[in-house]
Design a protein around this motif. Structure first.
Motif, PDB file in Angstrom:
ATOM      1  N   UNK A   1     -14.985  -1.691  30.641  1.00 19.20           N
ATOM      2  CA  UNK A   1     -14.272  -0.973  29.441  1.00 19.20           C
ATOM      3  C   UNK A   1     -14.600   0.430  30.062  1.00 19.20           C
ATOM      4  N   UNK A   2     -13.519   1.296  29.654  1.00 17.96           N
ATOM      5  CA  UNK A   2     -13.321   3.125  29.979  1.00 17.96           C
ATOM      6  C   UNK A   2     -14.205   3.555  29.119  1.00 17.96           C
ATOM      7  N   UNK A   3     -15.354   4.982  29.448  1.00 15.42           N
ATOM      8  CA  UNK A   3     -16.120   5.540  28.522  1.00 15.42           C
ATOM      9  C   UNK A   3     -14.958   6.162  27.932  1.00 15.42           C
ATOM     10  N   UNK A   4     -13.638   6.743  28.252  1.00 11.08           N
ATOM     11  CA  UNK A   4     -12.516   7.373  27.478  1.00 11.08           C
ATOM     12  C   UNK A   4     -11.676   6.884  26.532  1.00 11.08           C
ATOM     13  N   UNK A   5     -12.593   5.358  26.213  1.00 10.92           N
ATOM     14  CA  UNK A   5     -11.663   4.356  25.117  1.00 10.92           C
ATOM     15  C   UNK A   5     -12.812   5.228  24.335  1.00 10.92           C
ATOM     16  N   UNK A   6     -12.610   5.411  22.574  1.00 13.08           N
ATOM     17  CA  UNK A   6     -13.633   5.150  21.999  1.00 13.08           C
ATOM     18  C   UNK A   6     -13.458   3.669  20.799  1.00 13.08           C
ATOM     19  N   UNK A   7     -14.067   2.654  21.386  1.00 12.75           N
ATOM     20  CA  UNK A   7     -14.001   1.247  20.611  1.00 12.75           C
ATOM     21  C   UNK A   7     -14.831   0.886  19.087  1.00 12.75           C
ATOM     22  N   UNK A   8     -14.165   0.145  18.407  1.00 11.09           N
ATOM     23  CA  UNK A   8     -14.989   0.409  16.929  1.00 11.09           C
ATOM     24  C   UNK A   8     -14.268  -0.610  16.681  1.00 11.09           C
ATOM     25  N   UNK A   9     -15.472  -1.008  15.881  1.00 11.39           N
ATOM     26  CA  UNK A   9     -15.129  -2.929  14.823  1.00 11.39           C
ATOM     27  C   UNK A   9     -14.739  -2.474  13.450  1.00 11.39           C
ATOM     28  N   UNK A  10     -13.841  -3.003  13.186  1.00 12.25           N
ATOM     29  CA  UNK A  10     -13.286  -3.044  11.167  1.00 12.25           C
ATOM     30  C   UNK A  10     -13.333  -4.234  10.874  1.00 12.25           C
ATOM     31  N   UNK A  11     -14.248  -4.400   9.426  1.00 17.77           N
ATOM     32  CA  UNK A  11     -14.799  -5.559   8.832  1.00 17.77           C
ATOM     33  C   UNK A  11     -13.819  -5.483   8.105  1.00 17.77           C
ATOM     34  N   UNK A  12     -12.887  -7.338   7.973  1.00 17.66           N
ATOM     35  CA  UNK A  12     -11.746  -7.746   7.604  1.00 17.66           C
ATOM     36  C   UNK A  12     -12.011  -9.107   7.257  1.00 17.66           C
ATOM     37  N   UNK A  13     -11.090  -9.407   5.514  1.00 17.65           N
ATOM     38  CA  UNK A  13     -10.806 -10.105   5.172  1.00 17.65           C
ATOM     39  C   UNK A  13     -10.052 -11.386   5.597  1.00 17.65           C
ATOM     40  N   UNK A  14     -10.602 -12.753   5.705  1.00 16.43           N
ATOM     41  CA  UNK A  14     -10.021 -14.081   6.158  1.00 16.43           C
ATOM     42  C   UNK A  14      -8.891 -13.734   5.674  1.00 16.43           C
ATOM     43  N   UNK A  15      -8.109 -13.745   4.674  1.00 18.94           N
ATOM     44  CA  UNK A  15      -6.558 -13.836   4.472  1.00 18.94           C
ATOM     45  C   UNK A  15      -5.579 -13.410   4.577  1.00 18.94           C
ATOM     46  N   UNK A  16      -4.701 -13.500   4.651  1.00 16.40           N
ATOM     47  CA  UNK A  16      -3.834 -13.428   6.148  1.00 16.40           C
ATOM     48  C   UNK A  16      -3.267 -11.610   5.515  1.00 16.40           C
ATOM     49  N   UNK A  17      -2.814 -11.662   3.846  1.00 16.90           N
ATOM     50  CA  UNK A  17      -2.351 -10.604   3.121  1.00 16.90           C
ATOM     51  C   UNK A  17      -3.187  -9.453   3.245  1.00 16.90           C
ATOM     52  N   UNK A  18      -4.335  -9.979   2.807  1.00 15.73           N
ATOM     53  CA  UNK A  18      -5.542  -9.084   2.773  1.00 15.73           C
ATOM     54  C   UNK A  18      -5.816  -8.418   4.325  1.00 15.73           C
ATOM     55  N   UNK A  19      -5.583  -9.036   5.088  1.00 16.19           N
ATOM     56  CA  UNK A  19      -6.181  -8.704   6.698  1.00 16.19           C
ATOM     57  C   UNK A  19      -4.989  -7.918   7.131  1.00 16.19           C
ATOM     58  N   UNK A  20      -3.735  -8.379   6.117  1.00 20.29           N
ATOM     59  CA  UNK A  20      -2.508  -7.158   7.140  1.00 20.29           C
ATOM     60  C   UNK A  20      -2.409  -6.062   5.804  1.00 20.29           C
TER      61      UNK A  20
END
Ligand code: AMP
Length: 444
Positions: free
Chosen positions: A213-232
């Motif tokens: 993956x290109x070094x020019x991309x800052x990659x991050x992960x975000x903790x999210x709930x499983x439930x669809x509306x809460x994930x939105x």
């Protein structure tokens, strides 16, 4: 290495200069000299590597001698999606501006007869998706025994889409003596089998491996709930938290999720468009044109629909779902950070998706930092017209740089209590408005 050293014709070189290309990309520098010597080429290259010009330029040089006959095209380019086929046609318009060539685009979802009429007059180049090409052939509107050069592009995606039997059939209909240029980002066993069967002594050329993956991309992960509306809710809070967002693509794994996200983000005032496999061609083209011209600022897409789209300068990619195939992650985030620009990629990760994200981290050999969206931001995102403190929810936290090990989630953004009203009005005076989004992100 310059384009002039590759052996291209003067007419082609002039068009390359006019297109603003000064130096060949790695895949162009490697593939073009072999292609000009009429050798078969097996190219391991991804979208964004410049591989389109790596086959268009030698094809243009080759087409300068000889001419097409009625119903007997001279060259054939196979693409997995209509959008990719249309993009290759655009490359011909730009790079072939000094050649008076007839280019026929044979894709599904649009009328058959105008395509057939073009082949009738004699096409130098046919750019096609496999199904529509075979349709023309079966109706007797197209003969394939005049094809001198075949390009198979994005072969691994053809495999994902179930096109391999069609490709095999088409290859068997073409003259044995044709030249074949074959491109794929990955080489699964089925693709290797195909190349062994249909390429003759190919020259192998390779750019960066599929896992990079290109070094020019800052990659991050975000903790999210499983439930669809809460994930939105999490997604909306995340988008709103990005100060530097210009435009973005939200990827989802399923067409139904794409449709749901489109509706939901629209309802929350975002300026969105969607791209998925069930849309007819005119709707897709319209959405893409809107995104390119910045009328649409958030595009929601599935992998198949977005494959290979050349949209320059996307500032953000948001993965609403973790892709199930790890390589798709590389393709998705490759939509941002192109041509040396800085890009931002965020992937929402639920507990259930952790095995997929672990596979991705192993593939890209990076450890990515996790964000957690603050509780207050989420509460605001859950209301249809969100109020102002959302933007601050990440702003006050220390943003880890790319590729640094992820600190524990709580260190980045601990859940925060709702902000007092006074703080909100202070933000409003800093120019944030209407759900705290820049005006261009909201619907016009
Ligand atoms: P592709 O991988 O073929 O989709 O190309 C990605 C992008 O790179 C397209 O916007 C091309 O117009 C651009 N491009 C291709 N070759 C070059 C080059 N040699 N110099 C600059 N840009 C290029």
């Amino acid at each position: 290495m310059s384009f002039a050293e590759l052996g291209l014709s003067p007419k082609v070189l002039e068009a390359v200069t006019a297109a603003g290309y000064t130096t060949p990309t790695a895949i162009q520098a490697q593939a073009i000299p072999h292609a000009l010597k009429r050798k078969d080429v097996l190219g391991l290259a991804q979208t964004g590597s410049g591989k389109t010009a790596a086959f268009v330029l030698p094809m243009l040089s080759m087409l300068e001698s000889g001419r097409a006959r009625a119903r007997m095209p001279r060259t054939l380019i196979l693409e997995p999606t209509r959008e990719l086929a249309a993009q290759v046609e655009e490359s011909f318009a730009t790079l072939g501006k000094n050649h008076k060539l007839t280019v026929a685009l044979l894709i599904g979802g649009v009328a058959f007869d105008p395509q057939a009429a073009k082949i009738d007059r004699g096409a130098d180049v046919v750019i096609a998706t496999p199904g529509r090409l075979l349709d023309h052939f079966e109706r007797g509107r197209l003969l394939m025994n005049g094809i001198e050069m075949l390009v198979i592009d994005e072969a691994d995606r053809m495999l994902d889409m179930g096109f391999i039997p069609d490709i095999e059939r088409i290859c068997k209909l073409l003259p044995f003596t044709r030249q074949t240029l074959f491109f794929s980002a990955t080489m699964p066993p089925e693709i290797q089998r195909l190349t062994a069967q249909f390429l003759h002594n190919p020259e192998k050329v390779e750019t960066a491996t599929r896992s990079s993956t290109a070094e020019s991309i800052e990659q991050n992960l975000v903790k999210a709930p499983h439930e669809a509306a809460a994930k939105r809710d999490t997604l909306r809070a995340l988008i709103r938290s990005q100060d530097n967002i210009k435009n973005g693509i939200v990827f989802a794994n399923r067409k139904t999720t794409v449709a749901l996200l489109e509706k939901s983000l629209k309802r929350h005032g975002f300026n969105v468009g969607a791209l998925h496999g069930d849309m007819d061609q005119s709707a897709r083209t319209k959405t893409l044109a809107g995104f390119r011209s910045n009328e649409i600022t958030i595009l929601i897409a599935s992998d198949v629909a977005a494959r290979g789209l050349d949209i320059p300068d996307v500032s953000h990619v948001f993965n609403f779902d973790v892709p199930i195939h790890s390589e798709d992650y590389v393709h998705r985030i490759g939509r941002t950070g192109r041509a040396g620009r800085v890009g931002h990629a965020f992937t929402l990760v639920t507990k259930e998706e952790s095995k997929y994200i672990n596979a991705i981290l192993a593939l890209i050999k990076k450890d990515l930092p996790y964000f957690e969206i603050a509780g207050a931001a989420l509460a605001e995102a859950a209301t249809p017209v969100a109020k102002s403190s959302v933007r601050k929810s990440l702003a006050g936290t220390k943003r880890p740089g790319p590729n640094r090990p992820a600190p524990p989630v709580a260190d980045i953004s601990p859940p925060q209590p709702a902000k007092p009203v006074a703080e909100e009005s202070q933000e409003a005076s800093h120019g944030f408005h209407s759900g705290n989004m820049p005006a261009f992100l909201t619907r016009r």
